[in-house]
Design a protein around this motif. Sequence first.
Motif, mmCIF file in Angstrom:
data_model
loop_
_atom_site.group_PDB
_atom_site.id
_atom_site.type_symbol
_atom_site.label_atom_id
_atom_site.label_comp_id
_atom_site.label_asym_id
_atom_site.label_seq_id
_atom_site.Cartn_x
_atom_site.Cartn_y
_atom_site.Cartn_z
ATOM 1 N N ASN A 92 16.533 -46.672 -31.654
ATOM 2 C CA ASN A 92 17.934 -46.398 -31.348
ATOM 3 C C ASN A 92 18.516 -45.174 -32.047
ATOM 4 N N ASN A 93 17.728 -44.554 -32.924
ATOM 5 C CA ASN A 93 18.254 -43.366 -33.601
ATOM 6 C C ASN A 93 17.408 -42.108 -33.410
ATOM 7 N N LEU A 94 16.157 -42.299 -32.993
ATOM 8 C CA LEU A 94 15.306 -41.118 -32.783
ATOM 9 C C LEU A 94 14.757 -41.074 -31.356
ATOM 10 N N THR A 95 14.088 -42.144 -30.929
ATOM 11 C CA THR A 95 13.565 -42.160 -29.556
ATOM 12 C C THR A 95 14.726 -42.003 -28.575
ATOM 13 N N SER A 96 15.864 -42.619 -28.883
ATOM 14 C CA SER A 96 17.038 -42.509 -28.005
ATOM 15 C C SER A 96 17.465 -41.049 -27.855
ATOM 16 N N VAL A 97 17.432 -40.301 -28.957
ATOM 17 C CA VAL A 97 17.842 -38.885 -28.905
ATOM 18 C C VAL A 97 16.826 -38.087 -28.086
ATOM 19 N N PHE A 98 15.529 -38.339 -28.324
ATOM 20 C CA PHE A 98 14.490 -37.667 -27.530
ATOM 21 C C PHE A 98 14.695 -37.940 -26.040
ATOM 22 N N ARG A 99 14.920 -39.217 -25.683
ATOM 23 C CA ARG A 99 15.038 -39.560 -24.266
ATOM 24 C C ARG A 99 16.296 -38.925 -23.660
ATOM 25 N N ALA A 100 17.372 -38.870 -24.446
ATOM 26 C CA ALA A 100 18.605 -38.247 -23.950
ATOM 27 C C ALA A 100 18.388 -36.756 -23.709
ATOM 28 N N LEU A 101 17.778 -36.067 -24.691
ATOM 29 C CA LEU A 101 17.557 -34.622 -24.541
ATOM 30 C C LEU A 101 16.645 -34.345 -23.352
ATOM 31 N N ARG A 102 15.570 -35.123 -23.242
ATOM 32 C CA ARG A 102 14.607 -34.918 -22.140
ATOM 33 C C ARG A 102 15.267 -35.110 -20.782
ATOM 34 N N GLY A 103 16.155 -36.100 -20.689
ATOM 35 C CA GLY A 103 16.801 -36.374 -19.402
ATOM 36 C C GLY A 103 17.933 -35.414 -19.080
ATOM 37 N N LEU A 104 18.572 -34.873 -20.112
ATOM 38 C CA LEU A 104 19.764 -34.048 -19.861
ATOM 39 C C LEU A 104 19.443 -32.611 -19.468
ATOM 40 N N VAL A 105 18.449 -32.009 -20.133
ATOM 41 C CA VAL A 105 18.205 -30.577 -19.895
ATOM 42 C C VAL A 105 18.001 -30.261 -18.404
#
Length: 257
Positions: free
Chosen positions: A126-139
Amino acid sequence: MNTTVDRPSWAQPLTDLTGKTVLVIGGAGGVGEGVTRGLLAAGAHVIATARSETKLDEFAARLSSERLSTLRLDLAEPGLDAALAKAAAEHGGLDGAVVSVGDWGPQGRRDLVDLKDDEWAYLIENNLTSVFRALRGLVPVLAPGGALVHVNGGSAEIAWPGHAVLAMSAAAGKSLTRSLAVETRKSGVRVHDLILGVISTRPKRAAGMDHPAWIPAEEVGVHVAELLAGSSPLTGSVVQYFTSRQQGPTTTVPDLG
Ligand SMILES: NC(=O)c1ccc[n+]([C@@H]2O[C@H](COP(=O)([O-])OP(=O)(O)OC[C@H]3O[C@@H](n4cnc5c(N)ncnc54)[C@H](OP(=O)(O)O)[C@@H]3O)[C@@H](O)[C@H]2O)c1
């Protein structure tokens, strides 16, 4: 609309996001609400997310803006990339995105040597994988020339006893964002890591916790609006700090003790 924001002394005179759409993941959270208010005050249409419909309903009622949409989104759930693409398509594209997520976990403050495997896994998810998944999906769903801001904490730079996994995730999130910023240069998407000091948020104030030195979350919102609009003097910098209310946002690494 219930979203007036006091302008700090460092605020730029011309920051206009009229006609722009910005997705704020964690927008109904403490810092996220201030960011959402800052973006609305600059004229943007904001899509704010949380994991609970009830929280989003209360949030929408509190802000009461025709330019605010809400979206239930859990970064841990499957189908995230499709959900982000759908949100972008429904709103005619995304000009900007903000990731403002954090989850302290049910275990509370706990020394590293006492942390159980499942608690470690929860905090990383919830603090690291979540950020990776958000960045990957947003770009891929950001419009060319769009910008992305990862809201991060000062524990990226210092030890945080009792919260070592959050501190590690913050440091790793900063590293991820820096690499991404280089990788997205050719696509024209700007990426920023905004490292914050202690923030005065609505939930803290409601619980009677506040201090004049704490940075109001709404001032973070003013800076994020300037970054997304390109009016901030820090627009060319990937990593930036907002740890002193008096000083305002800066690229100088602060002494966080
Ligand atoms: N508050 C401070 O003083 C402070 C200081 C420095 C930095 N920061 C940084 O600011 C960011 C936000 O913190 P905050 O204080 O605003 O915390 P918060 O009030 O707890 O809000 C965190 C938000 O993250 C969302 N979230 C957590 N895990 C998620 C997941 N798996 N999927 C989707 N959303 C998820 C939460 O969603 P739900 O609403 O559904 O729970 C909530 O909206 C963090 O990066 C934190 O390090 C905060």
